[in-house]
Write an enzyme that holds these catalytic residues in place. Sequence first.
Site, PDB file in Angstrom:
ATOM      1  N   TYR A  37       0.736  -1.145  -0.056  1.00 28.52           N
ATOM      2  CA  TYR A  37      -0.015  -0.253   0.093  1.00 28.52           C
ATOM      3  C   TYR A  37       0.844   1.318   0.050  1.00 28.52           C
ATOM      4  O   TYR A  37       0.714   2.107   0.874  1.00 28.52           O
ATOM      5  CB  TYR A  37      -0.850   0.129   1.192  1.00 28.52           C
ATOM      6  CG  TYR A  37      -1.875  -1.272   1.404  1.00 28.52           C
ATOM      7  CD1 TYR A  37      -3.039  -1.295   0.717  1.00 28.52           C
ATOM      8  CD2 TYR A  37      -1.547  -2.314   2.166  1.00 28.52           C
ATOM      9  CE1 TYR A  37      -3.684  -2.659   0.450  1.00 28.52           C
ATOM     10  CE2 TYR A  37      -2.160  -3.309   2.149  1.00 28.52           C
ATOM     11  CZ  TYR A  37      -3.399  -3.319   1.526  1.00 28.52           C
ATOM     12  OH  TYR A  37      -4.109  -4.643   1.483  1.00 28.52           O
TER      13      TYR A  37
ATOM     14  N   TYR B  21     -12.127  -7.520   6.686  1.00 27.77           N
ATOM     15  CA  TYR B  21     -10.736  -7.767   5.721  1.00 27.77           C
ATOM     16  C   TYR B  21     -10.699  -9.015   5.504  1.00 27.77           C
ATOM     17  O   TYR B  21     -10.417  -9.845   6.384  1.00 27.77           O
ATOM     18  CB  TYR B  21      -9.830  -7.047   6.507  1.00 27.77           C
ATOM     19  CG  TYR B  21      -8.471  -7.239   5.403  1.00 27.77           C
ATOM     20  CD1 TYR B  21      -8.263  -6.422   4.329  1.00 27.77           C
ATOM     21  CD2 TYR B  21      -7.593  -8.310   5.784  1.00 27.77           C
ATOM     22  CE1 TYR B  21      -7.409  -6.603   3.448  1.00 27.77           C
ATOM     23  CE2 TYR B  21      -6.576  -8.355   4.557  1.00 27.77           C
ATOM     24  CZ  TYR B  21      -6.188  -7.535   3.691  1.00 27.77           C
ATOM     25  OH  TYR B  21      -5.294  -7.707   2.893  1.00 27.77           O
TER      26      TYR B  21
ATOM     27  N   ASP C 189     -13.125 -16.811   8.661  1.00 27.18           N
ATOM     28  CA  ASP C 189     -11.829 -16.348   8.226  1.00 27.18           C
ATOM     29  C   ASP C 189     -11.008 -16.237   9.577  1.00 27.18           C
ATOM     30  O   ASP C 189     -11.015 -15.167  10.186  1.00 27.18           O
ATOM     31  CB  ASP C 189     -11.937 -15.104   7.616  1.00 27.18           C
ATOM     32  CG  ASP C 189     -10.524 -14.570   7.043  1.00 27.18           C
ATOM     33  OD1 ASP C 189      -9.526 -15.155   7.777  1.00 27.18           O
ATOM     34  OD2 ASP C 189     -10.285 -13.543   6.283  1.00 27.18           O
TER      35      ASP C 189
ATOM     36  N   LYS D 102      -1.415 -16.783   7.891  1.00 26.48           N
ATOM     37  CA  LYS D 102      -0.534 -15.994   8.843  1.00 26.48           C
ATOM     38  C   LYS D 102       0.390 -16.937   9.824  1.00 26.48           C
ATOM     39  O   LYS D 102       1.474 -17.422   9.588  1.00 26.48           O
ATOM     40  CB  LYS D 102      -1.359 -14.900   9.394  1.00 26.48           C
ATOM     41  CG  LYS D 102      -1.915 -13.893   8.537  1.00 26.48           C
ATOM     42  CD  LYS D 102      -2.125 -12.779   9.450  1.00 26.48           C
ATOM     43  CE  LYS D 102      -2.032 -11.334   8.144  1.00 26.48           C
ATOM     44  NZ  LYS D 102      -3.480 -10.851   7.752  1.00 26.48           N
TER      45      LYS D 102
END
Length: 431
Positions: free
Chosen positions: A21, A149, A250, A279
């Site tokens: 980003y 997200y 998620d 992760k």
Amino acid sequence: MRGRLIEDRIGFDRRHLWHPYTSMEDPLPVYPVASAAGVRIVLEDGRELIDGMSSWWAAIHGYNHPVLNQAVRDQLEDMAHVMFGGLTHGPAVDLASLLVEIAPSGLEKVFFCDSGSVAVEVAIKMALQYWQSMKHGERQKLLTIRCGYHGDTLGAMSVCDPETGMHHLFRSILPQHYFAKAPRCGFDGSLDEDALSDLSRLLQEHGREIAAVILEPIVQGAGGMRFYPPLYLRRVRELTHEHDTLLILDEIATGFGRTGKLFASEWANISPDILCLGKALTGGYMTMAATLTTSRVAEVISSGDPGVFMHGPTFMANPLACSVALASTRLLLSSPWKERVAAIQEHLTRDLSKCLDFPHVADVRVLGAIGVVELHRPVALARIQKRFVERGVWIRPFGRLVYTMPPYLILAQDLQHLTAAMVETIREEGA
Ligand SMILES: *Cc1c(COP(=O)(O)O)cnc(C)c1O
């Protein structure tokens, strides 16, 4: 990166390398890292930073861990990789077996893939193929809640919060899904009946088009670092049963102990139909994710047309990644992770709450080994980042959020240093 080379490399990095980003024209400064060990990141100039980020939820055991290093070395002696089409291997089988054992009940079929975003794509495709096999191909929509997200690929992005996920940029190619109000922020709060009835209404009105409800259990991560109470999640599970639709959870950020439970869905004592992990799966060593589902979903997909699940990444079940994931998960399970996370929670609660005295701070919230300070205004990232580095800690804020999720094995004195630096730096933000 030594001597003059460091300057050359930083220059090249600025001119040629995208970071997450960032602008290629006016990138924020980056800090060159020489090495990392335990909870310390060592910069090229010799400065040592106490890690408050676990490299975005991943490095739960810190860096350069002897057990994980050995797992990679041992696996390297056997093979770094073989294709998973037509072949299998010990690391994949042993890891899948362990995941099935520890995951919420009923999740028995494992699909390994490359990253969290891909695990979400896989989950969405599983839900769509399930309904196609059920002769309900009209179920093509997803229902989620705002402030979520789920990753950066197109399918995942389509269920991220429409505003923070910048849906307007990609409107013409993003599939349009349904968004319910996000539950009011707060783990201990009462059930947000209003948000729940919004979700319930969408299921009522569009249930027959909805392939699955997808959400992050208990903690909404990059969409705003928001927490919500377990009862909300329980109710969502009940509603998906009532409306006969699937539930995708998620747990890419929340999995492997971060919230104080091994999986955040345990707070609500529920199991989803499809679960995404990533992760911390490999202890932060390399990229890998997994999508787990029930025998029922797998059977239905396999009985339909074309009778196979249509996904198969080149590096599926990479042996190096599987080996280190297996070692990391075993290491976690054999460690006093619950006590460690509880101790971090206690410390973060005590220390970060000092920020509540600052008028520019809107909220402080802590759950497990996650501490969040929400400001009224966005921080000036380059400046605050510099201050953190000068204070010897690695904290990477975004927007109005200054937050930490340290490796579980962080010692009390390092955690003390970390939170003191956070409180001091946040205090300065108000000046
Ligand atoms: C980070 C994250 C993802 C995306 O994972 P990547 O490995 O970055 O693709 C998806 N969902 C959640 C909840 C995440 O925190």
